[in-house]
Design a protein around this motif. Structure first.
Motif, PDB file in Angstrom:
ATOM      1  N   ALA A 155      73.232  28.383  53.176  1.00 52.44           N
ATOM      2  CA  ALA A 155      73.703  29.480  52.091  1.00 52.44           C
ATOM      3  C   ALA A 155      72.952  29.131  50.864  1.00 52.44           C
ATOM      4  N   CYS A 156      72.896  27.894  50.536  1.00 48.24           N
ATOM      5  CA  CYS A 156      72.237  27.680  49.129  1.00 48.24           C
ATOM      6  C   CYS A 156      70.954  28.451  49.119  1.00 48.24           C
ATOM      7  N   ALA A 157      70.263  28.141  50.154  1.00 44.39           N
ATOM      8  CA  ALA A 157      68.741  28.679  50.330  1.00 44.39           C
ATOM      9  C   ALA A 157      68.742  30.416  50.227  1.00 44.39           C
ATOM     10  N   GLN A 158      69.785  30.931  50.819  1.00 44.50           N
ATOM     11  CA  GLN A 158      70.015  32.217  50.930  1.00 44.50           C
ATOM     12  C   GLN A 158      70.211  32.828  49.474  1.00 44.50           C
ATOM     13  N   VAL A 159      71.032  32.121  48.767  1.00 43.98           N
ATOM     14  CA  VAL A 159      71.240  32.504  47.458  1.00 43.98           C
ATOM     15  C   VAL A 159      70.091  32.591  46.763  1.00 43.98           C
TER      16      VAL A 159
END
Length: 167
Positions: free
Chosen positions: A145-149
């Protein structure tokens, strides 16, 4: 308006409802030049240097895909355009029910909404990713999720600075 204030005004929305990321990134970005690549790198560095609780707050600031905010027309302009580009504003009742069920199960399991950079994806590709990622561990999904953000911020930045050759 100072350079810092202008930077935060311009780039503070790249990380959903989290202008503190741009505030913390300013010194690094200003020192290396304000190209899209440098700005994105500085923003991601600031985001990754934040505490897990601060990063979790950024994740929680994102709306559910095709969720209540979308139905009520209360998404940020960027989120609305991104979700519309994937057809999430035109779901059948059955598709909407599937997204709602997955949103609820995902949020219950992880404590934050499912986040994916939807630009260039179809609703079927998004559903497949949703169904695949819901089986991740908390650690795997937090990192994903952090990488997607960060990917969402990159895409938003690229649309702001289209003449920059940042990939």
């Amino acid at each position: 308006m100072s350079g810092r204030e202008e930077f935060v005004r311009r780039f503070g929305g790249l990380f959903e409802h989290s202008p503190w990321v741009a505030e913390r990134a300013y010194d690094r970005a200003a020192s290396v030049g304000l190209t899209a690549g440098n700005v994105h790198s500085a923003l991601c560095t600031a985001f990754r240097a934040a505490s897990p609780a601060e990063r979790l707050a950024v994740l929680r600031a994102h709306p559910d895909l095709a969720g209540k905010l979308a139905v009520a027309g209360e998404l940020t302009p960027d989120s609305r355009a991104e979700q519309a580009s994937a057809g999430l504003d035109r779901l059948s009742p059955e598709e909407h029910a599937r997204f709602t069920a997955l949103n609820d199960a995902y949020t219950k399991k992880f404590g934050f909404p499912f986040i994916i950079a939807v630009k260039g994806l179809t609703k079927d590709e998004i559903l497949a990713a949703f169904e695949r990622r819901i089986d991740n561990s908390m650690e795997e999904e937090f990192e994903t999720a952090c990488a997607q953000v960060e990917q969402i911020a990159r895409l938003r930045l690229k649309s702001m600075l289209p003449g920059d050759d940042y990939a």
